[in-house]
Motif scaffolding. Structure first.
Motif, PDB file in Angstrom:
ATOM      1  N   MET A  15       0.847  -1.413   0.136  1.00  0.00           N
ATOM      2  CA  MET A  15      -0.212   0.137  -0.099  1.00  0.00           C
ATOM      3  C   MET A  15       0.971   1.559  -0.298  1.00  0.00           C
ATOM      4  O   MET A  15       2.164   1.438   0.445  1.00  0.00           O
ATOM      5  N   SER A  16       0.670   2.409  -0.598  1.00  0.00           N
ATOM      6  CA  SER A  16       2.101   3.140  -0.703  1.00  0.00           C
ATOM      7  C   SER A  16       1.127   4.247   0.624  1.00  0.00           C
ATOM      8  O   SER A  16       0.399   3.721   1.525  1.00  0.00           O
ATOM      9  N   LYS A  17       2.134   4.868   0.980  1.00  0.00           N
ATOM     10  CA  LYS A  17       1.754   6.269   1.802  1.00  0.00           C
ATOM     11  C   LYS A  17       1.047   7.043   2.018  1.00  0.00           C
ATOM     12  O   LYS A  17       0.268   7.637   2.670  1.00  0.00           O
ATOM     13  N   GLN A  18       0.884   6.920   0.659  1.00  0.00           N
ATOM     14  CA  GLN A  18      -0.658   7.966   0.329  1.00  0.00           C
ATOM     15  C   GLN A  18      -2.029   7.912   0.653  1.00  0.00           C
ATOM     16  O   GLN A  18      -2.570   8.183   1.174  1.00  0.00           O
ATOM     17  N   LYS A  19      -1.602   6.662   0.667  1.00  0.00           N
ATOM     18  CA  LYS A  19      -3.301   5.837   0.940  1.00  0.00           C
ATOM     19  C   LYS A  19      -3.293   5.202   2.003  1.00  0.00           C
ATOM     20  O   LYS A  19      -4.312   5.248   3.042  1.00  0.00           O
ATOM     21  N   ARG A  20      -1.753   5.130   2.387  1.00  0.00           N
ATOM     22  CA  ARG A  20      -2.117   4.835   4.513  1.00  0.00           C
ATOM     23  C   ARG A  20      -2.733   5.894   5.269  1.00  0.00           C
ATOM     24  O   ARG A  20      -3.255   5.643   6.198  1.00  0.00           O
ATOM     25  N   ILE A  21      -2.059   6.985   4.877  1.00  0.00           N
ATOM     26  CA  ILE A  21      -2.654   8.191   5.646  1.00  0.00           C
ATOM     27  C   ILE A  21      -4.013   8.826   5.376  1.00  0.00           C
ATOM     28  O   ILE A  21      -4.744   9.389   6.325  1.00  0.00           O
ATOM     29  N   PHE A  22      -4.650   8.345   3.870  1.00  0.00           N
ATOM     30  CA  PHE A  22      -5.727   8.559   3.899  1.00  0.00           C
ATOM     31  C   PHE A  22      -6.661   7.993   4.818  1.00  0.00           C
ATOM     32  O   PHE A  22      -8.046   8.069   5.340  1.00  0.00           O
TER      33      PHE A  22
END
Length: 98
Positions: A1-8
């Motif tokens: 999972m990309s960092k942006q998806k985890r943050i979201f």
């Protein structure tokens, strides 16, 4: 999972927790208010908060149920494929004497 998806995902989880806590706090604080009658704005807001809590609770329960169901089915399929892939003619000691 990309960092942006985890943050979201974390942001959405924090937002849902904030909505649950603030709705519960509003209901607890305003439960003993001085009601005006049929069109009491506080009663309308309490009903909206209650509906929000019911909807989030139902959707959270559904997510947990389907995640558990998916995990159980995934484990069953994985154990079945491990069992089936271990069966070979050599492991069964089959002799091909034609």
């Amino acid at each position: 999972m990309s960092k942006q998806k985890r943050i979201f995902s974390v942001f959405l989880a924090v937002l849902a927790a904030f909505v649950l806590l603030s709705s519960s706090a509003f209901i607890a604080v305003e439960s003993e208010h001085d009601c005006n009658g049929k069109v009491c704005p506080i009663c309308l807001q309490i009903n909206a908060c209650r509906n929000t809590l019911e909807n989030l609770t139902f959707s959270g329960t559904a997510v947990v149920f389907f995640a558990a169901l998916f995990h159980i089915l995934y484990q069953a399929v994985c154990s079945y494929t491990e069992h089936v892939s271990g069966i070979t003619l050599v492991s069964l000691k089959v002799m091909l004497l034609n």
